[in-house]
Design a protein around this motif. Structure first.
Motif, mmCIF file in Angstrom:
data_model
loop_
_atom_site.group_PDB
_atom_site.id
_atom_site.type_symbol
_atom_site.label_atom_id
_atom_site.label_comp_id
_atom_site.label_asym_id
_atom_site.label_seq_id
_atom_site.Cartn_x
_atom_site.Cartn_y
_atom_site.Cartn_z
ATOM 1 N N ALA A 12 47.792 50.182 43.438
ATOM 2 C CA ALA A 12 47.960 49.211 44.636
ATOM 3 C C ALA A 12 46.838 48.688 45.063
ATOM 4 N N GLY A 13 45.713 49.670 45.097
ATOM 5 C CA GLY A 13 44.522 49.394 45.535
ATOM 6 C C GLY A 13 43.959 48.342 45.020
ATOM 7 N N SER A 14 44.041 48.219 43.641
ATOM 8 C CA SER A 14 43.422 47.305 42.969
ATOM 9 C C SER A 14 43.660 45.751 43.543
ATOM 10 N N ILE A 15 45.003 45.531 43.745
ATOM 11 C CA ILE A 15 45.294 44.216 44.325
ATOM 12 C C ILE A 15 44.765 43.983 45.743
ATOM 13 N N TYR A 16 44.803 44.976 46.531
ATOM 14 C CA TYR A 16 44.247 45.092 47.940
ATOM 15 C C TYR A 16 42.852 44.408 47.696
ATOM 16 N N ALA A 17 42.110 45.404 46.753
ATOM 17 C CA ALA A 17 40.651 45.118 46.773
ATOM 18 C C ALA A 17 40.374 43.659 46.288
ATOM 19 N N LEU A 18 41.092 43.047 45.294
ATOM 20 C CA LEU A 18 41.120 41.828 44.919
ATOM 21 C C LEU A 18 41.095 40.783 46.053
ATOM 22 N N VAL A 19 42.335 41.145 47.006
ATOM 23 C CA VAL A 19 42.421 40.296 47.869
ATOM 24 C C VAL A 19 41.257 40.297 49.115
ATOM 25 N N ALA A 20 40.904 41.623 49.200
ATOM 26 C CA ALA A 20 39.617 41.853 50.376
ATOM 27 C C ALA A 20 38.724 41.087 49.877
ATOM 28 N N LEU A 21 38.285 41.172 48.453
ATOM 29 C CA LEU A 21 37.027 40.584 48.032
ATOM 30 C C LEU A 21 37.148 39.127 48.114
ATOM 31 N N ALA A 22 38.241 38.544 47.831
ATOM 32 C CA ALA A 22 38.500 36.956 48.149
ATOM 33 C C ALA A 22 38.211 36.581 49.510
ATOM 34 N N LEU A 23 38.907 37.496 50.352
ATOM 35 C CA LEU A 23 38.794 37.003 51.825
ATOM 36 C C LEU A 23 37.207 37.131 52.274
ATOM 37 N N VAL A 24 36.494 38.333 51.736
ATOM 38 C CA VAL A 24 35.185 38.582 52.204
ATOM 39 C C VAL A 24 34.173 37.551 51.565
ATOM 40 N N ILE A 25 34.160 36.782 50.703
ATOM 41 C CA ILE A 25 33.495 35.954 49.964
ATOM 42 C C ILE A 25 33.480 34.684 50.827
ATOM 43 N N THR A 26 34.577 34.225 51.186
ATOM 44 C CA THR A 26 34.565 33.051 52.039
ATOM 45 C C THR A 26 34.419 33.355 53.499
ATOM 46 N N TYR A 27 34.635 34.484 54.047
ATOM 47 C CA TYR A 27 34.430 35.079 55.216
ATOM 48 C C TYR A 27 32.904 34.958 55.718
ATOM 49 N N LYS A 28 32.027 35.306 54.418
ATOM 50 C CA LYS A 28 30.536 35.334 54.775
ATOM 51 C C LYS A 28 29.964 33.944 54.847
ATOM 52 N N THR A 29 31.109 32.975 54.279
ATOM 53 C CA THR A 29 30.364 31.524 54.491
ATOM 54 C C THR A 29 30.874 31.119 55.778
ATOM 55 N N THR A 30 31.991 31.230 56.129
ATOM 56 C CA THR A 30 32.586 30.492 57.441
ATOM 57 C C THR A 30 32.493 31.413 58.438
ATOM 58 N N GLU A 31 32.301 32.617 58.314
ATOM 59 C CA GLU A 31 32.418 33.588 59.503
ATOM 60 C C GLU A 31 34.042 33.691 60.036
ATOM 61 N N VAL A 149 37.407 44.667 35.753
ATOM 62 C CA VAL A 149 36.730 43.687 35.002
ATOM 63 C C VAL A 149 36.236 42.335 35.653
ATOM 64 N N LEU A 150 37.374 41.935 36.408
ATOM 65 C CA LEU A 150 37.099 40.732 37.365
ATOM 66 C C LEU A 150 35.943 41.325 38.349
ATOM 67 N N MET A 151 36.088 42.193 39.200
ATOM 68 C CA MET A 151 35.238 42.389 40.099
ATOM 69 C C MET A 151 33.782 42.851 39.687
ATOM 70 N N VAL A 152 33.787 43.327 38.780
ATOM 71 C CA VAL A 152 32.538 43.721 38.101
ATOM 72 C C VAL A 152 31.757 42.331 37.600
ATOM 73 N N GLY A 153 32.457 41.276 37.292
ATOM 74 C CA GLY A 153 32.047 40.081 36.691
ATOM 75 C C GLY A 153 31.643 39.429 37.928
ATOM 76 N N VAL A 154 32.347 39.326 38.962
ATOM 77 C CA VAL A 154 32.169 38.651 40.385
ATOM 78 C C VAL A 154 30.819 39.390 40.852
ATOM 79 N N PHE A 155 30.503 40.543 40.723
ATOM 80 C CA PHE A 155 29.416 41.308 41.543
ATOM 81 C C PHE A 155 28.374 40.807 40.630
ATOM 82 N N ALA A 156 28.276 40.887 39.305
ATOM 83 C CA ALA A 156 27.283 40.465 38.361
ATOM 84 C C ALA A 156 26.897 39.131 38.510
ATOM 85 N N PHE A 157 27.824 38.483 38.587
ATOM 86 C CA PHE A 157 27.588 37.011 39.166
ATOM 87 C C PHE A 157 26.658 36.787 40.201
ATOM 88 N N PHE A 158 27.132 37.584 41.268
ATOM 89 C CA PHE A 158 26.228 37.249 42.694
ATOM 90 C C PHE A 158 25.120 37.655 42.505
#
Lengths: 290, 305
Positions: A12-31, A149-158
């Protein structure tokens, strides 16, 4: 028993983590948290569903097309709607994301109705893999693996690519990024595209667990938002950890204390965190010069 | 990479000249570097009749200015005179500005161009207040500075050169820039601006808020950067210090250009002396220039207030 509960919490946490990550990435841009995130992901899941049922494509084709759709939707949302906001304030941007959320929800309801649909997925939610005493559904295992895998990829990208670092720079100071030659408009658009893809993956993993309908992402979005606040809205890593922590605490609470109040735990945690550590468990407080 | 020891008398190394002309300027004019003194080349930046507005307020009126390749030009003026506005206008960071006039860089019109394109023509900008990326490490900040450079090897070389200028940054490569002191952030901001091998460097008040010893160090480095072939356009309130390193200077007052000449001419100008350097030798080098209350009252015209 405990190990079993933890396994469920991680899934369950994986899903929350993905959604949280998605939110934070744009939150950091637009606040501003993008409240349309959930519906954007839901619509993407419907795209996959329609491809599989109406057009009989294979799962992987549908999955890929849905992600491309999500990417374009994210970029389009930023370019066509968000960027047009004149003299943006936090509140006006927030209202725009809410408006887009309502519009998508309305459109989806009108097009696809309230019917609950079985979402075909190559691995099943009922088959289980046993390791010792612990049995986890193959879907649960797939969810954890794909998310990690997706999250590691995203972090590596950033962290390691020039574009990723430029994206972070744009999030922190867009004018300073521009004077270093970063095309900030395109970078912001791309940020929304990536965020939308991450959200769509969460939706595609969520749909087979419950069923697919237009409210698919309501609960995950709220929990993901809670997880992001818990871990720190400014720290992508914190938000992901917050997601897993929330999944675990929620499942432990459900197993040992009360199933009825399981969902309330998330919001209780937010209240506690906001009282005692407003920048989140893993966030740093950052003062901003105006 | 050889690092000239004494900034003023050192002849530019060929390396320095190479890296400065690598900026990808479309017309590819190489920076002429003399052996004896700073070579005075042709006009690199030409500003003509520029007017910039903040809403209805005119912040710059009919400003014309030329910057010669291979020189340091300083823009003096009190708070709110429009100095930062002028740099911002050149860099294209003010939306829809300039409303009138032309800006030509290396023969190419750059007014109205997008900032990120202006950067690619070979102009770098150290904005007011440093504007480093607080959560990125020192090294990542510098990497963003090299965003427009494709060639990894040349980036590597420029990075070494920046670390030569600022050894302190080399020691703190992995530290988040937000944890650096003001002086260190200033050095990082200058280093970041050098990363794309500019032909023209715009500096906005590099000495602001720095300890006197750091001020001297920063100006030494500015001089050194120029000796290596990078043209510098500098906004500074510390007129005394600035005129020491500058070749040419102009004075802005209330959005208008009132004096221009060589640094020597400006230093000898009584009015400039009185307004921006205080009376005679009692003023310390770090002090910001005193300004009359009449000029101070014009803050509202300029964002820098």
């Amino acid at each position: 028993m405990l190990a079993q509960v933890i396994a469920g919490g991680l899934s369950a946490g994986s899903i929350y983590a993905l959604v949280a990550l998605a939110l934070v990435i744009t939150y950091k841009t637009t606040e501003v948290p993008n409240f349309a995130q959930g519906e954007m992901a839901m619509v993407s899941a419907f795209v996959a569903y329609i491809l599989m049922t109406d057009y009989q494509t294979g799962f992987f084709v549908a999955f890929s097309v849905a992600l491309v759709f999500a990417f374009v939707l994210g970029i389009g949302f930023e370019a066509v709607i968000l960027r047009r906001v004149r003299n943006p304030t936090h509140l006006s941007v927030l209202v725009v994301t809410l408006g887009f959320q309502l519009a998508l929800f309305g459109l989806a309801g009108w097009k696809w109705g309230a019917e609950q649909r079985q979402f075909p997925f190559p691995v099943s939610a009922n088959e289980v893999i046993r390791v010792g005493d612990v049995s986890v559904s193959t879907l649960g295992v797939a969810t954890i693996l794909i998310s990690v895998v997706l999250m590691v990829g995203v972090f590596a990208f950033f962290r390691f690519t020039k574009l990723g670092v430029a994206m972070q720079a744009t999030q922190q100071d867009s004018m300073a990024a521009r004077i270093n030659g970063v095309p900030t408009r395109r970078v912001v658009g791309l940020t929304f595209g990536i965020s939308s893809v991450i959200g769509a993956v969460a939706a595609l993993l969520m749909a087979p667990v419950i069923t697919l309908d237009t409210t698919l992402m309501w609960d995950p979005l709220l929990k993901g938002f809670a997880a992001a606040v818990l871990g720190g809205l400014n720290t992508p890593v914190g938000a992901v950890l917050g997601g897993y922590l929330l999944g675990l605490v929620e499942n432990l609470f459900g197993a040992y204390i009360s199933v009825e109040f399981k969902s309330a735990v998330a919001f209780l945690m937010i209240i506690l965190v906001l009282c005692f550590r407003p920048s989140g468990l893993f966030g740093r407080h950052r003062t901003r010069k105006v | 990479m050889d690092n000239p020891v004494s900034p003023r008398d050192a002849a530019s190394s060929p390396d320095g000249a190479n890296s400065s002309s690598r900026a990808g300027a479309p017309n590819g004019a190489s920076a002429p570097v003399g052996a004896d003194a700073r070579a005075v080349g042709e006009v690199l930046l030409e500003i003509q009749g520029v007017e910039t507005y903040y809403g209805p307020l005119r912040a710059l009126s009919d400003v014309s200015l030329t910057v010669t390749e291979g020189t340091v030009t300083v823009i003096l003026g009190s708070n709110g005179a429009g100095k930062s506005t002028l740099l911002g206008t050149i860099m294209g960071v003010l939306d829809g500005q300039p409303q009138c006039g032309t800006i030509t860089f290396g023969g190419e019109r750059i007014d109205g161009m997008a900032t990120e394109k202006i950067v690619r023509t070979g102009i770098s900008y150290v904005p007011e207040g440093r504007r480093v990326f607080p959560e990125l490490s020192v090294r990542e900040n510098l990497a963003v500075g090299a965003y427009t450079v494709r060639d990894r090897q040349s980036t590597r070389r420029t990075l070494d050169r920046v670390y030569d200028y600022f050894p302190l940054l080399a020691d703190r490569q992995t530290q988040p820039a937000g944890t650096l002191s003001g002086g260190e952030q200033q050095m990082l901001a200058i280093g970041r601006a050098l990363m794309n091998g500019p032909r023209l460097l715009l500096l906005d008040e590099p000495s602001l808020g720095l300890a006197p010893i750091l001020v001297r160090q920063v100006f030494d480095i500015i001089s050194q950067i120029c000796d290596e072939g990078v043209t510098v356009l500098l906004v500074e309130q510390n007129a005394r210090m600035a005129l020491k390193v500058a070749d040419d200077g102009v004075v802005l007052e209330n959005g208008e250009l009132v004096v221009s000449g060589t640094a020597q001419e400006l230093a000898d100008n009584d009015e400039v002396e009185e307004l921006y350097m205080g009376t005679a030798s009692t003023t310390s080098e770090l002090g910001t220039a005193p300004y009359s209350s009449e000029q101070g009252a014009r803050h509202d015209v300029d964002q820098e207030s």
